[in-house]
Design a protein around this motif. Structure first.
Motif, short mmCIF file in Angstrom:
data_model
loop_
_atom_site.label_atom_id
_atom_site.label_comp_id
_atom_site.label_asym_id
_atom_site.label_seq_id
_atom_site.Cartn_x
_atom_site.Cartn_y
_atom_site.Cartn_z
N GLY A 131 0.79 -1.22 0.00
CA GLY A 131 0.00 0.00 0.00
C GLY A 131 0.82 1.27 0.00
N MET A 132 1.99 1.25 -0.66
CA MET A 132 2.81 2.46 -0.75
C MET A 132 3.43 2.54 -2.14
SD MET A 132 6.15 1.38 1.60
CE MET A 132 5.20 0.74 2.98
N SER A 133 4.03 3.66 -2.45
CA SER A 133 4.68 3.80 -3.75
C SER A 133 6.05 3.14 -3.72
CB SER A 133 4.85 5.29 -4.10
OG SER A 133 5.82 5.89 -3.25
N GLY A 134 6.58 2.82 -4.91
CA GLY A 134 7.91 2.24 -4.99
C GLY A 134 8.97 3.18 -4.43
N ARG A 135 8.80 4.48 -4.69
CA ARG A 135 9.77 5.46 -4.19
C ARG A 135 9.78 5.48 -2.66
NH1 ARG A 135 9.30 11.42 -6.59
NH2 ARG A 135 9.94 10.19 -8.42
N THR A 136 8.58 5.42 -2.07
CA THR A 136 8.50 5.44 -0.60
C THR A 136 9.13 4.21 0.01
OG1 THR A 136 6.48 6.78 -0.63
CG2 THR A 136 6.90 5.49 1.37
N LEU A 137 8.85 3.05 -0.57
CA LEU A 137 9.43 1.82 -0.04
C LEU A 137 10.95 1.84 -0.17
CD1 LEU A 137 9.24 -0.98 1.18
CD2 LEU A 137 8.82 -1.90 -1.12
N ARG A 138 11.46 2.28 -1.30
CA ARG A 138 12.91 2.33 -1.49
C ARG A 138 13.56 3.26 -0.46
NH1 ARG A 138 12.83 3.31 -6.34
NH2 ARG A 138 13.43 1.29 -7.22
N ARG A 139 12.92 4.40 -0.24
CA ARG A 139 13.47 5.36 0.74
C ARG A 139 13.48 4.77 2.14
NH1 ARG A 139 10.81 8.34 4.03
NH2 ARG A 139 8.86 8.24 2.85
N ARG A 140 12.37 4.13 2.53
CA ARG A 140 12.29 3.57 3.88
C ARG A 140 13.27 2.43 4.07
NH1 ARG A 140 6.31 2.46 5.85
NH2 ARG A 140 7.57 1.78 7.65
N LEU A 141 13.47 1.62 3.03
CA LEU A 141 14.46 0.55 3.12
C LEU A 141 15.86 1.12 3.27
CD1 LEU A 141 13.13 -1.90 0.38
CD2 LEU A 141 13.17 -2.33 2.84
N GLN A 142 16.18 2.15 2.51
CA GLN A 142 17.50 2.77 2.60
C GLN A 142 17.75 3.36 3.99
OE1 GLN A 142 17.37 5.53 -0.70
NE2 GLN A 142 18.16 4.01 -2.16
N GLU A 143 16.70 3.95 4.56
CA GLU A 143 16.83 4.53 5.90
C GLU A 143 17.18 3.49 6.95
OE1 GLU A 143 13.07 6.42 6.47
OE2 GLU A 143 13.63 8.23 5.34
N GLU A 144 16.76 2.24 6.71
CA GLU A 144 17.02 1.17 7.67
C GLU A 144 18.18 0.27 7.23
OE1 GLU A 144 13.74 -0.93 9.33
OE2 GLU A 144 12.40 0.81 9.27
N GLY A 145 18.90 0.68 6.18
CA GLY A 145 20.04 -0.09 5.71
C GLY A 145 19.67 -1.41 5.08
N LEU A 146 18.50 -1.47 4.45
CA LEU A 146 18.00 -2.70 3.84
C LEU A 146 17.89 -2.54 2.33
CD1 LEU A 146 15.04 -3.32 6.34
CD2 LEU A 146 17.26 -4.49 6.35
N SER A 147 17.83 -3.66 1.63
CA SER A 147 17.58 -3.62 0.19
C SER A 147 16.53 -4.66 -0.16
CB SER A 147 18.86 -3.87 -0.60
OG SER A 147 19.18 -5.25 -0.62
N HIS A 148 15.78 -4.38 -1.21
CA HIS A 148 14.72 -5.30 -1.63
C HIS A 148 15.31 -6.65 -2.05
CE1 HIS A 148 11.56 -6.91 -4.38
NE2 HIS A 148 10.76 -6.45 -3.44
N SER A 149 16.42 -6.64 -2.77
CA SER A 149 17.01 -7.89 -3.24
C SER A 149 17.49 -8.75 -2.08
CB SER A 149 18.16 -7.61 -4.22
OG SER A 149 19.17 -6.85 -3.58
N GLU A 150 18.07 -8.11 -1.04
CA GLU A 150 18.52 -8.87 0.13
C GLU A 150 17.33 -9.49 0.87
OE1 GLU A 150 20.66 -5.95 2.28
OE2 GLU A 150 22.51 -6.18 1.12
#
Length: 340
Positions: free
Chosen positions: A261-280
């Motif tokens: 329920g969020m945009s791709g940009r928002t998810l990418r930003r939130r993952l980066q803030e927590e030091g995470l990546s989608h592929s990992e």
């Protein structure tokens, strides 16, 4: 306010529709309609379970629809909680797993086990006092316990000795259907909602007992329960969403964001803030699923590759060896030796 998971409510809606209820009328009961049920980790008011079943009964004329929906419950209905209880060593352990992790699927009620020398009582403690409003969801839950209990024991005649309901006596159609599920000793207007089984059954070793799998899943469930109680971590949300998608192939970040329920940009930003990546996180979700599947002797390596979204078995075997340091066949054989 008590809540339920979208997966739990969706199972009740889909089962009701399969019994003839008009799906639009049931989805209209949910604020936001079908879209609200697409989010895998959204929580919805627990009272919706009763409203859906009561509306389904009105629209179909099937007074016993709660019992009929509960008959369709299986361990897989409850995802990792269900897989853990299906691998339990005894009914007591399965009920303990169910009780500890119930909040992850539903807060309609809590169940507890009370055992003496002669009988074991599975006591249903609802979140709402109104027994008539809760009637059909109570019937569904206890019917589910009876069905799953027989599956775990591989015993289609037992284990139910008696069932008691707080609500008043229903029509003959429902009473008759209840007897086919529970046996002749079904009581209404009782002080508590309860299922009674023979005391000896709770300690009987179950044929599908798999302690290493239970240990693995309990570690995962403890983390998810902690995250849920702390308002859910982003990592858990994303991995949970990925588990919903990986059978269809390799989900993109945009696919996962839409599911959450969020945009791709928002998810990418939130993952980066927590030091995470989608592929990992995708790799972590596949590893989690592989750990469960490798315990299931009926699944071939090709089956597992498909369930994990790999296009070919070779890619799966390479990934598995990277995760666990050995080929899946050798890893499975080690598990078999450990189980004796």
């Amino acid at each position: 306010m008590p809540t339920v998971s979208t997966a739990y409510l969706l199972k009740i809606i889909e089962s009701s529709v399969a019994l003839g209820a008009p799906e639009d009328a049931l989805y209209d009961l949910v604020a936001g309609g079908r879209a609200a049920l697409a989010h895998p980790y959204a929580r919805l008011p627990a009272e919706l379970t009763a409203k859906v079943l009561n509306r389904a009964a009105d629209d179909t004329g099937i007074d016993s629809i709660g019992l009929r929906v509960g008959m369709q419950f299986r361990p897989a209905t409850f995802l990792d909680v269900g897989y853990a209880l299906a691998a339990a060593s005894t009914i007591r352990e399965a009920l303990d797993i169910n009780s500890r992790y119930q909040p992850l699927t539903q807060e309609v009620a809590r169940t507890r086990l009370d055992v003496d020398r002669k009988e074991a009582r599975i006591i249903f403690e609802p979140a709402y006092e109104d027994a008539e409003m809760m009637r059909r969801i109570t019937e569904a839950v206890l019917a589910g316990y009876a069905s799953i209990g027989r599956l775990l024991l591989w015993d289609q005649e037992r284990p139910v000795a008696c069932v008691q309901f707080r609500h008043r006596e229903p029509c003959e159609e429902t009473r008759a259907f209840g007897r086919t599920l529970f046996g002749d000793d079904v009581r209404y207007g009782a002080p508590v909602d309860m299922m009674v089984i023979e005391a000896g059954l709770v300690a009987r070793t179950l044929p599908n007992a798999n302690p290493p799998l239970v240990q693995l899943l309990e570690g995962r469930l403890n983390a998810r329960l902690g995250a849920y109680q702390a308002a859910s971590s982003l990592r858990m949300l994303v991995i949970g969403g990925l588990h919903r998608q990986i059978r269809q192939g390799k989900p993109s970040l945009a696919d996962t964001a839409k599911l959450l329920g969020m945009s791709g940009r928002t998810l990418r930003r939130r993952l980066q803030e927590e030091g995470l990546s989608h592929s990992e996180l995708l790799a972590a979700a596949r590893k989690e699923a592989a750990e469960v599947y490798i315990h299931e002797d009926k699944l071939t390596l090709a089956d597992m590759a498909g369930l994990l979204g790999y296009g070919d078995q070779t890619a799966f075997m390479r990934a598995f060896k990277g995760w666990f340091g050995e080929a899946p066949g050798a890893y499975r054989e080690k598990l078999r030796r450990r189980r004796g």
